[in-house]
Design an enzyme around this catalytic site. Structure first.
Site, PDB file in Angstrom:
ATOM      1  N   LYS A  22       0.844  -1.364   0.021  1.00 46.00           N
ATOM      2  CA  LYS A  22       0.237  -0.053   0.117  1.00 46.00           C
ATOM      3  C   LYS A  22       0.836   1.060   0.085  1.00 46.00           C
ATOM      4  O   LYS A  22       0.723   2.292  -0.598  1.00 46.00           O
ATOM      5  CB  LYS A  22      -0.861  -0.180   1.267  1.00 46.00           C
ATOM      6  CG  LYS A  22      -1.326   1.129   1.541  1.00 46.00           C
ATOM      7  CD  LYS A  22      -2.315   1.365   2.859  1.00 46.00           C
ATOM      8  CE  LYS A  22      -1.730   1.722   4.312  1.00 46.00           C
ATOM      9  NZ  LYS A  22      -1.198   3.081   4.157  1.00 46.00           N
ATOM     10  N   ASN A  23       1.910   1.151   0.767  1.00 46.43           N
ATOM     11  CA  ASN A  23       2.772   2.369   1.028  1.00 46.43           C
ATOM     12  C   ASN A  23       3.818   2.583  -0.261  1.00 46.43           C
ATOM     13  O   ASN A  23       4.153   3.635  -0.363  1.00 46.43           O
ATOM     14  CB  ASN A  23       3.663   2.555   2.393  1.00 46.43           C
ATOM     15  CG  ASN A  23       2.760   2.912   3.435  1.00 46.43           C
ATOM     16  OD1 ASN A  23       1.329   3.074   3.383  1.00 46.43           O
ATOM     17  ND2 ASN A  23       3.217   2.662   4.632  1.00 46.43           N
ATOM     18  N   CYS A 120      -4.024  13.178  13.697  1.00 41.95           N
ATOM     19  CA  CYS A 120      -4.781  11.779  13.735  1.00 41.95           C
ATOM     20  C   CYS A 120      -4.374  10.985  14.799  1.00 41.95           C
ATOM     21  O   CYS A 120      -3.570  11.565  15.571  1.00 41.95           O
ATOM     22  CB  CYS A 120      -4.207  11.252  12.379  1.00 41.95           C
ATOM     23  SG  CYS A 120      -2.253  10.473  12.536  1.00 41.95           S
ATOM     24  N   ARG A 125       1.624  14.488  13.120  1.00 40.79           N
ATOM     25  CA  ARG A 125       1.971  14.308  11.743  1.00 40.79           C
ATOM     26  C   ARG A 125       2.146  15.453  10.844  1.00 40.79           C
ATOM     27  O   ARG A 125       1.115  15.629   9.970  1.00 40.79           O
ATOM     28  CB  ARG A 125       1.157  13.188  11.201  1.00 40.79           C
ATOM     29  CG  ARG A 125       1.393  11.832  11.873  1.00 40.79           C
ATOM     30  CD  ARG A 125       0.570  10.644  11.276  1.00 40.79           C
ATOM     31  NE  ARG A 125       1.397  10.035  10.274  1.00 40.79           N
ATOM     32  CZ  ARG A 125       1.136   9.072   9.583  1.00 40.79           C
ATOM     33  NH1 ARG A 125      -0.138   8.285  10.052  1.00 40.79           N
ATOM     34  NH2 ARG A 125       1.577   8.419   8.666  1.00 40.79           N
ATOM     35  N   ASP A 309       5.600   0.658  11.888  1.00 38.81           N
ATOM     36  CA  ASP A 309       4.110   0.187  11.525  1.00 38.81           C
ATOM     37  C   ASP A 309       4.301  -1.488  11.941  1.00 38.81           C
ATOM     38  O   ASP A 309       3.059  -2.093  11.908  1.00 38.81           O
ATOM     39  CB  ASP A 309       4.353   0.129   9.926  1.00 38.81           C
ATOM     40  CG  ASP A 309       3.785   1.380   9.549  1.00 38.81           C
ATOM     41  OD1 ASP A 309       3.126   2.154  10.414  1.00 38.81           O
ATOM     42  OD2 ASP A 309       3.675   1.682   8.176  1.00 38.81           O
ATOM     43  N   ARG A 401      -8.280  -0.388   5.592  1.00 43.39           N
ATOM     44  CA  ARG A 401      -7.386   0.643   4.693  1.00 43.39           C
ATOM     45  C   ARG A 401      -6.104  -0.074   4.197  1.00 43.39           C
ATOM     46  O   ARG A 401      -5.688   0.595   3.310  1.00 43.39           O
ATOM     47  CB  ARG A 401      -6.786   1.853   6.016  1.00 43.39           C
ATOM     48  CG  ARG A 401      -8.088   2.585   6.424  1.00 43.39           C
ATOM     49  CD  ARG A 401      -7.510   3.873   7.101  1.00 43.39           C
ATOM     50  NE  ARG A 401      -6.464   4.186   6.167  1.00 43.39           N
ATOM     51  CZ  ARG A 401      -5.697   4.916   6.862  1.00 43.39           C
ATOM     52  NH1 ARG A 401      -5.697   5.452   8.219  1.00 43.39           N
ATOM     53  NH2 ARG A 401      -4.571   5.614   6.306  1.00 43.39           N
TER      54      ARG A 401
HETATM   55  C1  UD1 Z   1       4.955   6.876   6.394  1.00 46.08           C
HETATM   56  C2  UD1 Z   1       4.259   5.708   6.188  1.00 46.08           C
HETATM   57  C3  UD1 Z   1       3.580   5.322   7.733  1.00 46.08           C
HETATM   58  C4  UD1 Z   1       4.833   4.744   8.404  1.00 46.08           C
HETATM   59  C5  UD1 Z   1       5.652   6.098   8.558  1.00 46.08           C
HETATM   60  C6  UD1 Z   1       6.945   5.856   9.289  1.00 46.08           C
HETATM   61  C7  UD1 Z   1       3.064   6.000   3.908  1.00 46.08           C
HETATM   62  C8  UD1 Z   1       1.726   6.499   3.235  1.00 46.08           C
HETATM   63  N1  UD1 Z   1       2.879   6.075   5.055  1.00 46.08           N
HETATM   64  O1  UD1 Z   1       4.118   7.866   6.992  1.00 46.08           O
HETATM   65  O2  UD1 Z   1       2.932   4.077   7.227  1.00 46.08           O
HETATM   66  O3  UD1 Z   1       4.307   4.735   9.891  1.00 46.08           O
HETATM   67  O4  UD1 Z   1       5.928   6.608   7.297  1.00 46.08           O
HETATM   68  O5  UD1 Z   1       7.599   4.653   8.764  1.00 46.08           O
HETATM   69  O6  UD1 Z   1       4.124   5.725   3.455  1.00 46.08           O
HETATM   70  N2  UD1 Z   1       7.344  14.663  10.338  1.00 46.08           N
HETATM   71  C9  UD1 Z   1       7.494  16.168  10.583  1.00 46.08           C
HETATM   72  N3  UD1 Z   1       7.324  16.924   9.668  1.00 46.08           N
HETATM   73  C10 UD1 Z   1       7.098  16.419   8.158  1.00 46.08           C
HETATM   74  C11 UD1 Z   1       7.060  15.099   8.045  1.00 46.08           C
HETATM   75  C12 UD1 Z   1       7.186  14.289   9.057  1.00 46.08           C
HETATM   76  O7  UD1 Z   1       7.910  16.438  11.603  1.00 46.08           O
HETATM   77  O8  UD1 Z   1       6.882  17.341   7.290  1.00 46.08           O
HETATM   78  C13 UD1 Z   1       7.783  13.746  11.372  1.00 46.08           C
HETATM   79  C14 UD1 Z   1       6.098  12.968  11.707  1.00 46.08           C
HETATM   80  O9  UD1 Z   1       5.537  13.597  12.891  1.00 46.08           O
HETATM   81  C15 UD1 Z   1       6.705  11.509  12.312  1.00 46.08           C
HETATM   82  C16 UD1 Z   1       8.361  11.529  11.607  1.00 46.08           C
HETATM   83  O10 UD1 Z   1       8.624  12.600  11.054  1.00 46.08           O
HETATM   84  O11 UD1 Z   1       7.209  11.756  13.717  1.00 46.08           O
HETATM   85  C17 UD1 Z   1       8.112  10.497  10.487  1.00 46.08           C
HETATM   86  O12 UD1 Z   1       6.910  10.618   9.675  1.00 46.08           O
HETATM   87  P1  UD1 Z   1       6.928  10.412   8.276  1.00 46.08           P
HETATM   88  O13 UD1 Z   1       8.168   9.431   7.771  1.00 46.08           O
HETATM   89  O14 UD1 Z   1       6.561  11.658   7.373  1.00 46.08           O
HETATM   90  O15 UD1 Z   1       5.391   9.509   8.252  1.00 46.08           O
HETATM   91  P2  UD1 Z   1       4.636   9.325   6.950  1.00 46.08           P
HETATM   92  O16 UD1 Z   1       5.370   9.577   5.652  1.00 46.08           O
HETATM   93  O17 UD1 Z   1       3.367  10.276   7.170  1.00 46.08           O
END
Ligand code: UD1
Length: 435
Positions: A22-23, A120, A125, A309, A401
């Site tokens: 999915k990701n 969420c 996030r 995850d 999901r």
């Molecule tokens: C993706 C995955 C999710 C997984 C996560 C971590 C997808 C669709 N989802 O989520 O399943 O749990 O990676 O492996 O691929 N952060 C910031 N600022 C930003 C972006 C992120 O502070 O602009 C922080 C987040 O709050 C979190 C950390 O960085 O604490 C990692 O988040 P991130 O890797 O971005 O997660 P997702 O990409 O949303």
């Protein structure tokens, strides 16, 4: 609302097949925005997040054809008619990964209006790093009425250093960089296999990318990309969930159609916890219980570390292991929503900040429990598979999901699991305390 009714106690035996990731599918679908040609993706899982992404594309004017028949796992995306680059709140609020369209929309159309995702269940996030990166590439971004409005002529290559490792942030900016003018150097990138999967698709579309899957990615921007056909990787989180299902039930399970090289941290931890794991080939793993499970600590990290995850599913396993397991969550705040429900089933877990102390083995007894997010729901299903009696797991839409046909897959290897929809709704209406 659908529920699962699970009777615990059956060891899982047989072969279970992993679906597409999915990701990987979500960013690969977003990549189709970067070209006016068709992009065909294979090994797409039939899960609700993909349907949400399809609805998002349809709302922007693009065509997404889900192929029916034998090869249901194939979709073709045609963004020629994408005329309305707006990711509406109604969709973004249900799936935060919709913000992945921000980079590609700005790169291709010079504008994007994307609803700001709210909080969420597993934490705040934010997407500040996506915004910062696009600004460095020349986009002007403002926020109005709950929407980010991004405007740019042609994006310009830049030197981007992520303050924090972000998976979708790396993917979003990579998609922006491939059509930007000149070179983009991205440092402190996420090294998840899903980033490499996306980069492989982009390369097949004509992008020039080096280093995807490592911390440093270098992109030479091109002026246009063409269509491609691409098969995405198997889902390493679904595979890891099945490995734990085999181990926790004391079964003998072959997990097929996976990529074992993506499962390193999970496999090592299972071995440490006393599970017999045999890699039978590059896409097949056999998991068997070998006597008692032993406590082993985990600490979630970015890839190649232990995935956040898989934290909730591992915690279900830890409840059955002898001794004290420390489970530390480093990626998301508030990702222990499953703990209270596991405790209601008899687990002995105490949370202190970002660490949960799990004392085992606990005799789990079936209970009515509620899913709070995607991976928490997987954890409850795993616990129910070993609990004594019949558990009722509510809000399985969280599970839907990201897990394809989970009840069919698990029951085919011996689990007693049934999906209840209207039957329960009707019973609840008649007698609100009956369920
Ligand atoms: C993706 C995955 C999710 C997984 C996560 C971590 C997808 C669709 N989802 O989520 O399943 O749990 O990676 O492996 O691929 N952060 C910031 N600022 C930003 C972006 C992120 O502070 O602009 C922080 C987040 O709050 C979190 C950390 O960085 O604490 C990692 O988040 P991130 O890797 O971005 O997660 P997702 O990409 O949303």
């Amino acid at each position: 609302m659908d529920k699962f009714v699970i009777r615990g106690g059956n060891p899982l035996v047989g072969t279970i097949r992993v679906s597409g990731a999915k990701n990987s599918a979500l960013p690969c679908m977003a990549a189709a925005i970067l070209t006016a040609d068709e992009v065909t993706l294979e090994n797409i899982p039939q899960v609700h997040d993909i349907e949400t992404q399809r609805r998002l594309f349809a709302s922007m004017g693009a065509a997404v054809e889900m192929h029916e028949g034998e090869r249901q796992d194939r979709i073709t995306i045609d963004c020629r008619a994408l005329t309305d680059p707006v990711a509406r709140y109604e969709i973004v609020k249900t799936m935060r990964a919709s913000s992945l369209v921000l980079g590609p929309l700005v790169a291709r159309f010079g504008r994007a209006d994307v609803a700001v995702p709210g909080g969420c269940a597993i934490g705040g996030r934010p997407i500040d790093l996506h915004i910062k990166g696009l600004e460095r590439m020349g986009a002007e971004i403002t926020q109005e009425h709950g929407y980010l409005k991004a405007r740019a002529r042609r994006l310009k290559g830049a030197h981007l250093v992520f303050d924090k490792i972000t998976v979708t942030g790396t993917e979003d900016l990579l998609m922006a960089a491939v059509l930007a003018e000149g070179e983009t150097l991205m440092e402190n990138c996420a090294r998840e296999p899903e980033v490499a999967d996306l980069a492989a698709l982009l390369t097949a579309m004509g992008a020039k990318i080096e280093g995807a899957g490592t911390a440093t990615i270098r992109v030479q921007g091109v002026s246009r990309l063409h269509g491609a056909r691409y098969r995405i990787n198997p889902d390493r989180i679904e595979a890891g969930t099945f490995l734990i299902a085999g181990a926790i039930t004391g079964g003998d399970l072959i997990v097929a159609n996976c990529k074992t090289e993506h499962l390193g941290a999970v496999i090592s931890k299972l071995i440490e916890a006393g599970v017999r794991v045999e890699v039978l080939g590059p896409g097949t793993v056999r998991v068997r219980a070998a006597g008692r499970l032993r406590a082993a600590d985990i600490s979630t990290e970015e890839y190649p570390g232990f995935p956040t995850d898989m934290q909730a599913q591992y915690m279900a396993l830890a409840t059955q292991a002898e001794g004290v397991s420390l489970v530390t969550e480093n990626i998301f705040e508030n990702r222990f929503m499953h703990v209270q429900e596991l405790v209601r089933m008899g687990a002995n877990i105490k949370v202190d900040g970002s660490t949960a102390t799990v004392r085992g083995p606990a005799r789990l007894s079936a209970a009515a429990v509620m899913c709070s997010d995607l991976r928490a729901s997987a954890s409850l299903v795993l616990a129910a598979l070993v609990a004594e009696g019949e558990s009722v797991i509510d809000r399985v839409y969280h599970m839907d999901r990201g897990y394809e046909s989970i009840e069919q897959k698990l029951s085919a290897v011996g689990a007693q699991i049934q999906r209840m929809g209207n039957v329960f709704a009707a019973r609840e209406q008649a007698d609100p305390v009956a369920v």
